[in-house]
Scaffold this motif. Sequence first.
Motif, PDB file in Angstrom:
ATOM      1  N   UNK A  79      -9.826 -11.440  24.176  1.00 31.46           N
ATOM      2  CA  UNK A  79     -10.641 -10.621  25.104  1.00 31.46           C
ATOM      3  C   UNK A  79      -9.924 -10.378  26.432  1.00 31.46           C
ATOM      4  N   UNK A  80      -8.758 -10.953  26.600  1.00 33.33           N
ATOM      5  CA  UNK A  80      -7.989 -10.873  27.849  1.00 33.33           C
ATOM      6  C   UNK A  80      -8.849 -11.241  29.060  1.00 33.33           C
ATOM      7  N   UNK A  81      -9.500 -12.384  28.940  1.00 37.80           N
ATOM      8  CA  UNK A  81     -10.274 -13.018  30.020  1.00 37.80           C
ATOM      9  C   UNK A  81     -11.510 -12.211  30.436  1.00 37.80           C
ATOM     10  N   UNK A  82     -11.868 -11.221  29.599  1.00 37.28           N
ATOM     11  CA  UNK A  82     -13.086 -10.470  29.935  1.00 37.28           C
ATOM     12  C   UNK A  82     -14.207 -10.920  28.995  1.00 37.28           C
ATOM     13  N   UNK A  83     -15.453 -10.535  29.338  1.00 33.28           N
ATOM     14  CA  UNK A  83     -16.555 -10.832  28.414  1.00 33.28           C
ATOM     15  C   UNK A  83     -16.543  -9.783  27.327  1.00 33.28           C
TER      16      UNK A  83
END
Length: 606
Positions: free
Chosen positions: A466-470
């Motif tokens: 998610x590349x640090x996203x929600x």
Amino acid sequence: MLKCNPLSRNFFKNNSLNLFMAVLGTSVLSLAILSVPQLFQILIDYLSGSREYSLRGIILLTAGIFLMEFFSAVATYFFRTKFSTRAVLQYRNFACDYLLKKKVADFYASNSSVYLSALSTDLMKIKEQFLDQIPIITQILFCGIGAMIVMLRYNVFLACMSCVLSLIPFFAALYSGKNMGELEDRLSTRNAEYLAFLKDFSIGFTIIKSYKVEAIFSKLHGAVNEKTEETMLKRERCVEKVNYFAAISGYITRLSILFLSAYIAFTRHSISIGTVIAFSQLIHYLIDPLSSLPSMLSEAKAAYRLTDKFWDTIKREEELRKVVGNKKALEQQEFIEHQSTTEHKDRVGDKIAIEEQSGMAEALPSLRGEILFNQICFSYSEGKEVLKGLNLRVKEGEKVVLLGTSGSGKSSILKILMSMERAQSGTIRIGGQDTMDLGEDRIFKEISYIQQEVFIFDGTIRENICLFQNCREEELQSVIERAGLRNLVKEKGLDYLCGENGAALSGGERQRISIARSLLRKTPILLADEITASLDKENTYLVLDTLLNIENTTEILVLHDLDSRILSRVDRICVLKNGKVEEEGNFTELLEKKGYFYALYHVEAE
Ligand SMILES: Nc1ncnc2c1ncn2[C@@H]1O[C@H](COP(=O)(O)OP(=O)(O)OP(=O)(O)O)[C@@H](O)[C@H]1O
């Protein structure tokens, strides 16, 4: 006068109150410090029999000075540290955000160690030698001026003599510290070089070990290390020289004033013994600023110059790129002008339409339609053409494979499409829109570009996908399934730590995570550049199979491995030779043609 650049402005933004309080604290502290020699004078004169002062008064004065010194020292410490830490924090945040806005090519125009060193060693130097020193320099200045005033009150002749004699350490420090700025600059460059070496060393550690080149690397390290240490030594020597000159000349001045004041006290009796003692103390506050200020100021200036240096570096790349870009754009414009006027009109029409939509990138529909490479000529350096008038059409939703011998320009085609490189002439259109008009941001938003080198962040599997996203749980589960990560997630869990650059994962797992990342973005176009180069045959098949199963996506795959199971499933194979598409067609057509592809395929099979 200090000239701020956009980076260094962050030192003072929302931070002026802290700086003001720190300076105020040091000013009060200076007053307390200056009161001490006067207290000595009063005490000694009282002990020598002077009835001018009372013991009660002296005790009260001592307590007052002590309290003033204590509270102002605490306030100075509190606000000084608050000021410098906030300054560093804001500076780093601004630099990071600024770097994140850069174009990929601009970012990589500098070795990454330049950024590392600017935001670590250099910034710490700026903190210690510039930010932390601002209140201290103020304190020294206050003490110097205050000492002069008090001395004048005691004895004008002695005060003037002290002033004149204090110029000796001042000029000594000025002379000895004149190379400081240049040395600081050189040391910063050396530190960046050393960091670059360390980066190679840590990333290439396995190669060093497996190729048994430890001895060579030890030698290389020795050379880089020596160069850095040599510059560090020169800087240290310069500092020592400044200190030495300051100490010797300060010592001469102090002794001279002590003898002179004692002489006046004993022969002319115009000053008391207490005043002699007070003078011997006060002279410190005059000599210290004059002898230490030049070096402190030159150190602070040299440290501050490091922010200018960093700012110039990150700006210069952009300026350079702009110049080169403009030149290339000009060349391209000239080329276009040779084309038919109708096409030119279309192009202008397109451009205006795109310009009208500028600023609304978020609201724009996704990039759909065919990808058209028209007469692309490209070279990295003059005289070495990689692409020589390449034409290529990829229809919407098509899965196309690019093949060719090593160095035939496959990766370059993808880089030009991503606007990471700019063709000297020719155009690329996506759905009729020129990629030059679309801009890098829009292109990165619409095209997923998976490279051979997968970067895995030092975080969990979930964070890496998610590349640090929600991201929505169903979507995440879906991409895990489609990217072939089900077994890995089942066995290790989504919160499994991948390690530095995915050290705790296999090559195939790393590559699947990067595919899952791309799937999550749902871009209409996907490019994959030799992403299976480090995988075995079976894993290669599984990874490519995943890509070919993605629906409604235009895909261009650069492949090395000529696996018939994959080649027979793609819509078209384009074979490059001499900077152009030499042959194209589906797998069966190309085999039947018995041309260049046929030869490559059989060489690979053998
Ligand atoms: N950044 C660069 N600077 C200068 N020359 C480059 C650069 N990148 C690639 N080249 C050169 O351009 C040519 C085409 O390179 P490119 O990477 O596009 O080929 P490729 O077909 O993808 O090769 P491979 O199959 O080996 O990956 C090669 O001769 C290469 O040496």
